[in-house]
Write an enzyme that holds these catalytic residues in place. Structure first.
Site, PDB file in Angstrom:
ATOM      1  N   TYR A 148       0.863  -1.187   0.000  1.00 34.92           N
ATOM      2  CA  TYR A 148       0.000   0.000   0.000  1.00 34.92           C
ATOM      3  C   TYR A 148       0.905   1.245   0.000  1.00 34.92           C
ATOM      4  CZ  TYR A 148      -4.111   2.807   1.435  1.00 34.92           C
ATOM      5  OH  TYR A 148      -5.140   3.725   1.518  1.00 34.92           O
ATOM      6  N   LYS A 178      -1.218  -1.244  -4.254  1.00 31.96           N
ATOM      7  CA  LYS A 178      -2.172  -0.162  -4.502  1.00 31.96           C
ATOM      8  C   LYS A 178      -1.386   1.133  -4.538  1.00 31.96           C
ATOM      9  CE  LYS A 178      -6.084   2.479  -2.793  1.00 31.96           C
ATOM     10  NZ  LYS A 178      -6.930   2.921  -1.675  1.00 31.96           N
TER      11      LYS A 178
END
Lengths: 312, 312
Positions: A148, A178
């Site tokens: 992330y 992400k």
């Protein structure tokens, strides 16, 4: 490293994953009933999966025990674990390992993992060692990590050099990322540089471009209110309507670009569900003004976004 | 707010508080035995109190359960709770409440409280609401909060306006602050602006100036290796030797100014205690090179700092 081989690994995540908003009761405890309803509504309306405990979920405002309890609640309620990608990254490796182990043992599709984010200016070696220590600590071959990258909030970016080292050291485990940098050049570079690695843009703003470069979908906050519109881009990216679908999704996204994102999304939910408590975030975030929320909800309806369709 | 009145509140913290380094075993679990030894050595060598679970303690790299266990260990081992000021601030109010409750119920002098530090750019109202929610959640009149202002790492500064509001709303509870801004102008402004509020500089670099403006002492990382030198400034600030004592303490501090502070302090402990595992931090921090550690330890000895005096 003790590796558990008790079940087959989950397939790679694809499509629209929504970092599910966490509704609260007036005393700011989690409104479990509304949370479940919202999870089900999302899965019925275009979401391929639920990235519960993301930034938009106010995951870092939830206690460790609360997250473990909520994950258990989802599983017990019959939400398919293969459609879950819980956020499990905390500042502390033991807490990250604990949350990640729970997700893996529940059979989740993967976990979305922030790096430890208290110390700043950390070295590539230190960042690599952190993720590596979590993988060793979890010790389960079913673990699938989606890194992330959210430098604006974590203030701990995940550089391409570290991503490359993690993929090399743990090719079966570190399978995606992400990218919430909000920087399309970074997303594009990652997609081009790591083919086969699942790079999810953290917004639908450049979704069509990302899909054309091989992105498997996206993980986006506004999926909470426009899942069908975003899913349409993912399903239709090769169709003649692709550009028009992207434009429509982008218009919805743009409504949130100069508003505080989480309070604005919650205000929309409060209007759509006629449930004032939906407006409440936990401190340090504050609820959006009701009038602003009403304007936003009305503008969304004008754009054709209907959250009242088939509320479960 | 339910207020418990089961015991008298602790007196205001004064003097040298040390954010105690946390030693690890080779598997990076906490070395409880060395931790206790170090706590006792500090209390025997100039420390008035122990700010366990500070930044220097790698508190944010410790799990919630680990911190609860370590606090219990200290109490059970007979460390006087009135000499403890544990760091209890996390990103999430429930975890902060949980740790803070434990500290209060153990009779600790106070807690050192980081604001929630994941979300950035938060409003004054949101910051106030966060600390206020913790106070309401703990619900114990014995609670004494020392706010922890460390903008470089938390990226969430605590502005004077919020400090003023907290003091006004909770005058018995919000009693002080550690200023780790590294900005003497900020420390001075707080001391001048909030007389009676216990502003601890987060370093001994300007300790004498701070004491002259009413500071009750300091809370400083280098207290781990030079507690007697720093305590001497606090004890002697009105004496003719005050400037000389400040200069000596400042020289020791300066040794760490261009080195990674926590790994450097741990390297010094490893040399002083002839215990190589003392060097180990948890990721994302990395151990200092052994040669660098040896040079640093030798320089400290040249400055008259002797960590081998009366090791308990």
């Amino acid at each position: 490293m003790s590796v558990v081989e008790s079940a087959s690994p989950p397939p790679r995540a694809r499509g629209l994953y929504v970092p599910v908003l966490t509704p609260f009761l007036p005393d700011l405890s989690v409104d479990e009933s509304r949370f479940l309803d919202h999870c089900r509504w999302l899965l019925d309306h275009g979401a391929d999966g639920l990235a519960v405990f993301g930034t938009t979920s106010e995951a870092n405002s939830l206690g460790i025990e609360e997250k473990l309890d909520l994950l258990a609640l989802l599983i017990e309620a019959g939400i398919p674990p293969e459609r879950l990608m819980p956020g499990t990254g905390t500042c502390a490796i033991p807490d990250t390992v604990r949350l990640t182990r729970a997700a893996v043992s529940d059979g989740c599709a993967g976990v979305l993992m922030l790096p430890p984010f208290y110390y700043k200016g950390i070295s590539d070696d230190g960042l690599f060692a952190s993720i590596d220590a979590v993988i060793q600590g979890v010790g389960d071959s079913r673990l699938r990590i989606y890194l992330y990258h959210f430098p604006h909030l974590s203030q701990v970016p995940i550089p391409a050099a570290v991503i490359g080292r993690l993929i090399e050291a743990h090719p079966e485990t570190v399978v995606g990322l992400k990218d919430s940098s909000g920087n399309w050049d970074n997303t594009r570079a990652l997609l081009e540089h790591f083919p086969g690695f699942s790079v999810f843009p953290g917004s639908e703003a450049h979704l069509l471009d990302a899909l054309r470069l091989g992105a498997p979908g996206c993980i986006t906050a506004t999926g909470n209110v426009n899942p069908m519109g975003i899913k349409a881009v993912i399903d239709g990216w090769k169709s003649p309507e692709a550009e028009a679908l992207q434009t429509r999704a982008g218009q919805v996204r743009a409504l949130f670009s100069d508003r505080p994102l989480i309070p604005a999304l919650k205000a929309v939910m409060a209007m759509a569900r006629d449930a004032p408590t939906w407006r409440l975030p936990r401190p340090p975030l504050l609820a959006m003004d009701e009038t602003d929320g009403a304007v936003l909800a009305a503008t969304l309806r004008e754009l054709g976004v209907d959250l009242n369709d088939a509320v479960t």
